[in-house]
Design a protein around this motif. Sequence first.
Motif, PDB file in Angstrom:
ATOM      1  N   GLN A   1       2.107  -7.302 -47.364  1.00 17.94           N
ATOM      2  CA  GLN A   1       1.616  -6.487 -48.565  1.00 17.94           C
ATOM      3  C   GLN A   1       0.310  -6.370 -48.336  1.00 17.94           C
ATOM      4  N   PRO A   2      -0.545  -5.456 -49.025  1.00 20.25           N
ATOM      5  CA  PRO A   2      -1.852  -5.382 -48.550  1.00 20.25           C
ATOM      6  C   PRO A   2      -2.806  -6.189 -49.519  1.00 20.25           C
ATOM      7  N   ARG A   3      -3.852  -6.504 -49.155  1.00 23.09           N
ATOM      8  CA  ARG A   3      -4.761  -7.251 -49.869  1.00 23.09           C
ATOM      9  C   ARG A   3      -5.519  -6.356 -50.863  1.00 23.09           C
ATOM     10  N   GLN A   4      -6.004  -6.996 -51.962  1.00 29.79           N
ATOM     11  CA  GLN A   4      -6.714  -6.102 -52.949  1.00 29.79           C
ATOM     12  C   GLN A   4      -8.007  -6.965 -53.169  1.00 29.79           C
TER      13      GLN A   4
ATOM     14  N   GLY B   1      -4.906 -10.698 -43.871  1.00 32.04           N
ATOM     15  CA  GLY B   1      -4.438  -9.291 -43.561  1.00 32.04           C
ATOM     16  C   GLY B   1      -3.423  -9.054 -42.664  1.00 32.04           C
TER      17      GLY B   1
ATOM     18  N   ASP C   1      -9.666  -5.346 -48.451  1.00 26.74           N
ATOM     19  CA  ASP C   1      -8.661  -4.507 -48.740  1.00 26.74           C
ATOM     20  C   ASP C   1      -7.579  -4.271 -47.825  1.00 26.74           C
ATOM     21  N   GLY C   2      -6.481  -3.929 -48.094  1.00 29.68           N
ATOM     22  CA  GLY C   2      -5.490  -3.662 -46.957  1.00 29.68           C
ATOM     23  C   GLY C   2      -5.108  -4.600 -45.912  1.00 29.68           C
ATOM     24  N   TYR C   3      -4.913  -4.229 -44.683  1.00 31.57           N
ATOM     25  CA  TYR C   3      -4.463  -4.979 -43.503  1.00 31.57           C
ATOM     26  C   TYR C   3      -5.724  -5.158 -42.648  1.00 31.57           C
TER      27      TYR C   3
END
Length: 346
Positions: free
Chosen positions: A71-74, A67, A15-17
């Motif tokens: 835009q953030p990972r999901q 990351g 998730d996220g960065y």
Amino acid sequence: MAIPAEMKALLQTNDGYAAKPSGSVLEAMEPYVEPGVVAVPKPKPTQLLIKVSLASINPSDVMFVKGMYGQPRQKGQPAGFEGVGTVVATGDEPLARSFADKRVAFATGVTGWGSWAEYAVAEAPACIALIDTVRDEDGAAMIVNPLTALAMFGIVKDEGEKAFIVTAGASQLCKLIIALAKEEGFRPIAIVRRDDQIPLLKELGAAHVLNSEAADFRTSLKETVKAEQPRIFLDAMTGPLAAGIFHVMPKRSRWIIYGRLDPSTTPILEPGQLIFQQKVIEGFWLPVWMRQSPERREWAEMEAQKRFSDGRWTTDVTAVVPLSKAMSETPAALAKPNGKVFIKPD
């Protein structure tokens, strides 16, 4: 066409960065994606469900799964920003319905349902209905590189100076820009990292090709800039190399950053140039250009298709990797120079 309940995909494992940049090379897939089976999504009113024929792997995809993208990972969602396929279901809004059953180039954007899968979801405005003469290999790479090339070369033309500089000169994107420049009498200065890339870019139309790894690079760069006076710098790299290039460019130059292949710190060698020489640093992101320039976007979509159809442009293909083998074969394919790598559902 019957739509299955489930699909195979390469799913994000984070998730996220990222807490720390790790470079632009994809050494292995395992830390970032894993094969899995998920439910086939249903499109929202403004969206399309697309049966993927071919999915592209761009530098932005690599930066995203690691990351380091904007835009953030999901976690648990399919990766992949771009591809080509057939629309098998649509939302209820008129624009979405107009794409029913069509073959489209698509960008998944922030839908969360990426192209490294058997099915993907895209917003209708992020899709292009393709004419029959466009190959899947060109359609799968239709949006990120071709539209960016046309948009950024438009910036060069608007500025009016014939010479301009590009980093990552042997990339698919820069090869498209160089071909455009040759047609219209512009003089691109391409920066590469290997001598074997120089003849190819010269043949495409680069006025100068400089190897940044060469011992005399700084001297050659200064001499070229002095002779050509380029004021537009289209940069995919950032880092010390790009900073050094911008530093020797003339007053009123524009450093336009559209990528960050070098994750190291990017210095501003002389801040006074921004004040006293009116030099400018700015960014370019295709989704913003597409929203802000609807008339140019419509022209660019058709222009790109014409160029791929008549042979003026072509997508250089390094490898087409089956989805079932993508985990093991993708890193080695990406390590090969000068062409695109695609993922194809089995």
